[in-house]
Design a protein around this motif. Sequence first.
Motif, PDB file in Angstrom:
ATOM      1  N   LEU A  41      51.900  63.592  14.819  1.00 55.82           N
ATOM      2  CA  LEU A  41      53.332  63.157  15.302  1.00 55.82           C
ATOM      3  C   LEU A  41      53.431  61.453  14.469  1.00 55.82           C
ATOM      4  CD1 LEU A  41      56.154  63.062  16.804  1.00 55.82           C
ATOM      5  CD2 LEU A  41      54.808  62.096  18.746  1.00 55.82           C
ATOM      6  N   GLN A  42      54.603  61.429  13.870  1.00 59.68           N
ATOM      7  CA  GLN A  42      54.911  59.811  13.518  1.00 59.68           C
ATOM      8  C   GLN A  42      56.090  59.568  14.297  1.00 59.68           C
ATOM      9  OE1 GLN A  42      55.988  59.697   9.307  1.00 59.68           O
ATOM     10  NE2 GLN A  42      56.928  57.681   9.556  1.00 59.68           N
ATOM     11  N   ILE A  43      55.979  58.393  14.894  1.00 57.84           N
ATOM     12  CA  ILE A  43      57.047  57.900  15.847  1.00 57.84           C
ATOM     13  C   ILE A  43      58.066  56.867  14.942  1.00 57.84           C
ATOM     14  CG2 ILE A  43      57.662  56.752  17.901  1.00 57.84           C
ATOM     15  CD1 ILE A  43      55.048  58.185  19.057  1.00 57.84           C
ATOM     16  N   ASN A  44      59.166  56.807  14.978  1.00 56.40           N
ATOM     17  CA  ASN A  44      60.097  55.679  14.421  1.00 56.40           C
ATOM     18  C   ASN A  44      60.896  55.272  15.382  1.00 56.40           C
ATOM     19  OD1 ASN A  44      61.370  54.066  12.676  1.00 56.40           O
ATOM     20  ND2 ASN A  44      61.882  55.540  11.090  1.00 56.40           N
ATOM     21  N   LEU A  45      60.495  53.945  16.165  1.00 53.64           N
ATOM     22  CA  LEU A  45      61.352  53.482  17.221  1.00 53.64           C
ATOM     23  C   LEU A  45      62.216  52.423  16.453  1.00 53.64           C
ATOM     24  CD1 LEU A  45      62.131  53.418  20.262  1.00 53.64           C
ATOM     25  CD2 LEU A  45      60.168  51.434  20.221  1.00 53.64           C
ATOM     26  N   VAL A  46      63.595  52.935  16.545  1.00 53.84           N
ATOM     27  CA  VAL A  46      64.632  51.818  15.590  1.00 53.84           C
ATOM     28  C   VAL A  46      65.585  51.104  16.632  1.00 53.84           C
ATOM     29  CG1 VAL A  46      64.419  53.302  13.807  1.00 53.84           C
ATOM     30  CG2 VAL A  46      65.882  53.823  15.535  1.00 53.84           C
ATOM     31  N   ASP A  47      66.207  50.183  16.177  1.00 56.31           N
ATOM     32  CA  ASP A  47      67.013  49.274  16.949  1.00 56.31           C
ATOM     33  C   ASP A  47      68.603  49.998  16.833  1.00 56.31           C
ATOM     34  OD1 ASP A  47      68.173  47.220  18.383  1.00 56.31           O
ATOM     35  OD2 ASP A  47      68.417  45.943  16.257  1.00 56.31           O
ATOM     36  N   ASP A  48      68.547  51.100  17.462  1.00 55.47           N
ATOM     37  CA  ASP A  48      69.937  51.874  17.689  1.00 55.47           C
ATOM     38  C   ASP A  48      70.018  52.404  18.959  1.00 55.47           C
ATOM     39  OD1 ASP A  48      72.020  53.253  16.622  1.00 55.47           O
ATOM     40  OD2 ASP A  48      70.983  53.889  14.943  1.00 55.47           O
ATOM     41  N   ASP A  49      70.962  53.337  19.157  1.00 49.56           N
ATOM     42  CA  ASP A  49      71.179  53.945  20.674  1.00 49.56           C
ATOM     43  C   ASP A  49      70.990  55.654  20.355  1.00 49.56           C
ATOM     44  OD1 ASP A  49      73.495  54.775  19.291  1.00 49.56           O
ATOM     45  OD2 ASP A  49      74.830  53.639  20.361  1.00 49.56           O
ATOM     46  N   HIS A  50      71.442  56.117  21.132  1.00 48.15           N
ATOM     47  CA  HIS A  50      71.261  57.518  21.192  1.00 48.15           C
ATOM     48  C   HIS A  50      71.560  58.582  20.125  1.00 48.15           C
ATOM     49  CE1 HIS A  50      70.369  61.693  22.591  1.00 48.15           C
ATOM     50  NE2 HIS A  50      71.345  62.144  22.476  1.00 48.15           N
ATOM     51  N   VAL A  92      62.360  60.216  15.629  1.00 49.73           N
ATOM     52  CA  VAL A  92      63.205  59.079  15.493  1.00 49.73           C
ATOM     53  C   VAL A  92      64.113  58.822  16.566  1.00 49.73           C
ATOM     54  CG1 VAL A  92      65.015  57.694  14.116  1.00 49.73           C
ATOM     55  CG2 VAL A  92      63.248  59.504  13.062  1.00 49.73           C
ATOM     56  N   ILE A  93      63.854  57.609  17.465  1.00 46.40           N
ATOM     57  CA  ILE A  93      64.385  57.404  18.697  1.00 46.40           C
ATOM     58  C   ILE A  93      64.882  55.863  18.742  1.00 46.40           C
ATOM     59  CG2 ILE A  93      62.463  56.900  19.806  1.00 46.40           C
ATOM     60  CD1 ILE A  93      63.893  58.629  22.316  1.00 46.40           C
ATOM     61  N   GLY A  94      65.939  55.633  19.394  1.00 44.49           N
ATOM     62  CA  GLY A  94      66.638  54.303  19.334  1.00 44.49           C
ATOM     63  C   GLY A  94      66.075  53.532  20.592  1.00 44.49           C
ATOM     64  N   LEU A 134      72.194  57.245  17.043  1.00 54.23           N
ATOM     65  CA  LEU A 134      71.319  56.809  15.645  1.00 54.23           C
ATOM     66  C   LEU A 134      72.417  56.523  14.405  1.00 54.23           C
ATOM     67  CD1 LEU A 134      68.245  59.243  16.080  1.00 54.23           C
ATOM     68  CD2 LEU A 134      68.428  56.839  16.631  1.00 54.23           C
ATOM     69  N   HIS A 135      73.586  56.278  14.813  1.00 52.60           N
ATOM     70  CA  HIS A 135      74.728  56.144  13.753  1.00 52.60           C
ATOM     71  C   HIS A 135      74.244  55.142  12.810  1.00 52.60           C
ATOM     72  CE1 HIS A 135      78.028  58.828  14.868  1.00 52.60           C
ATOM     73  NE2 HIS A 135      77.478  58.793  15.960  1.00 52.60           N
ATOM     74  N   ARG A 136      73.610  53.986  13.165  1.00 52.83           N
ATOM     75  CA  ARG A 136      73.198  52.756  12.513  1.00 52.83           C
ATOM     76  C   ARG A 136      71.976  53.189  11.617  1.00 52.83           C
ATOM     77  NH1 ARG A 136      73.124  47.937  16.692  1.00 52.83           N
ATOM     78  NH2 ARG A 136      72.411  49.806  17.793  1.00 52.83           N
ATOM     79  N   THR A 137      71.206  54.034  12.077  1.00 52.88           N
ATOM     80  CA  THR A 137      69.776  54.372  11.378  1.00 52.88           C
ATOM     81  C   THR A 137      69.808  55.762  10.764  1.00 52.88           C
ATOM     82  OG1 THR A 137      68.995  53.426  13.220  1.00 52.88           O
ATOM     83  CG2 THR A 137      67.279  54.780  11.996  1.00 52.88           C
ATOM     84  N   PHE A 138      70.467  56.697  10.959  1.00 48.83           N
ATOM     85  CA  PHE A 138      69.934  58.013  10.681  1.00 48.83           C
ATOM     86  C   PHE A 138      70.439  58.368   9.027  1.00 48.83           C
ATOM     87  CE2 PHE A 138      73.981  60.416  10.558  1.00 48.83           C
ATOM     88  CZ  PHE A 138      73.900  61.834   9.692  1.00 48.83           C
ATOM     89  N   ARG A 139      71.543  57.733   8.564  1.00 52.26           N
ATOM     90  CA  ARG A 139      71.640  57.909   7.109  1.00 52.26           C
ATOM     91  C   ARG A 139      70.772  57.007   6.395  1.00 52.26           C
ATOM     92  NH1 ARG A 139      77.060  59.708   6.074  1.00 52.26           N
ATOM     93  NH2 ARG A 139      78.206  59.948   8.106  1.00 52.26           N
ATOM     94  N   GLU A 140      69.991  55.905   7.071  1.00 52.39           N
ATOM     95  CA  GLU A 140      69.037  55.128   6.206  1.00 52.39           C
ATOM     96  C   GLU A 140      67.902  55.844   6.088  1.00 52.39           C
ATOM     97  OE1 GLU A 140      69.136  51.383   8.125  1.00 52.39           O
ATOM     98  OE2 GLU A 140      71.366  51.213   7.907  1.00 52.39           O
ATOM     99  N   LEU A 141      67.653  56.886   6.669  1.00 52.85           N
ATOM    100  CA  LEU A 141      66.252  57.498   6.754  1.00 52.85           C
ATOM    101  C   LEU A 141      66.093  58.075   5.237  1.00 52.85           C
ATOM    102  CD1 LEU A 141      66.291  59.617  10.007  1.00 52.85           C
ATOM    103  CD2 LEU A 141      64.952  57.462   9.489  1.00 52.85           C
ATOM    104  N   ASP A 142      65.114  58.047   4.782  1.00 50.35           N
ATOM    105  CA  ASP A 142      64.468  58.617   3.532  1.00 50.35           C
ATOM    106  C   ASP A 142      64.594  60.011   3.360  1.00 50.35           C
ATOM    107  OD1 ASP A 142      64.043  58.552   0.776  1.00 50.35           O
ATOM    108  OD2 ASP A 142      62.031  57.776   1.104  1.00 50.35           O
ATOM    109  N   TRP A 143      65.825  60.623   3.380  1.00 52.86           N
ATOM    110  CA  TRP A 143      65.896  62.275   3.726  1.00 52.86           C
ATOM    111  C   TRP A 143      65.423  63.038   2.384  1.00 52.86           C
ATOM    112  CZ3 TRP A 143      66.506  64.081   8.340  1.00 52.86           C
ATOM    113  CH2 TRP A 143      67.174  63.299   9.211  1.00 52.86           C
TER     114      TRP A 143
END
Length: 155
Positions: free
Chosen positions: A130-139, A106-108, A141-150
């Motif tokens: 490898l699965q790649i998740n390119l997200v609209d975020d920065d290093h 997971v990378i911004g 990942l504050h906007r994204t990381f909590r939203e992952l299906d943990w």
Amino acid sequence: MIKLFLHGLDSSGSGTKGTFFSECFPEMQRPDFDGSLGERMNQLRNLLADQQNLIVVGSSFGGLMGACLAQERPFAIKRLIMLAPALNFAEYQIPEQKVQVESLLVIGKNDTVTPPDIVIPAAQATFENLQINLVDDDHLLHRTFRELDWQPLLS
């Protein structure tokens, strides 16, 4: 199964992501590391000894550590989740043969610390599955990381 969070270079197991994991997944181990990459890897090896069936989540420098651990002990890791991993670090070596570990990157798109145009090719050269998740975020990942299906990622 052992769940393990590896923090970033200037962070700790009690940083933002570590705190999230302690609250939502209290069984997750969140050790603190310091020193060079080699020193941190020695600390990690000593911590894990011969443990297997690991789910490893690594953030930034912790993602680099997770990638190095996967190269050393692919048989021990069930899943590796790399959050903006520092695969652009000068000491990182791409293996001769791809690592057979289920891996998620997971990378911004706006990451200037671990730029996706460098990190994604390094990850693709390293991991077979490898699965790649390119997200609209920065290093961070504050906007994204909590939203992952943990829940499924950590089971």
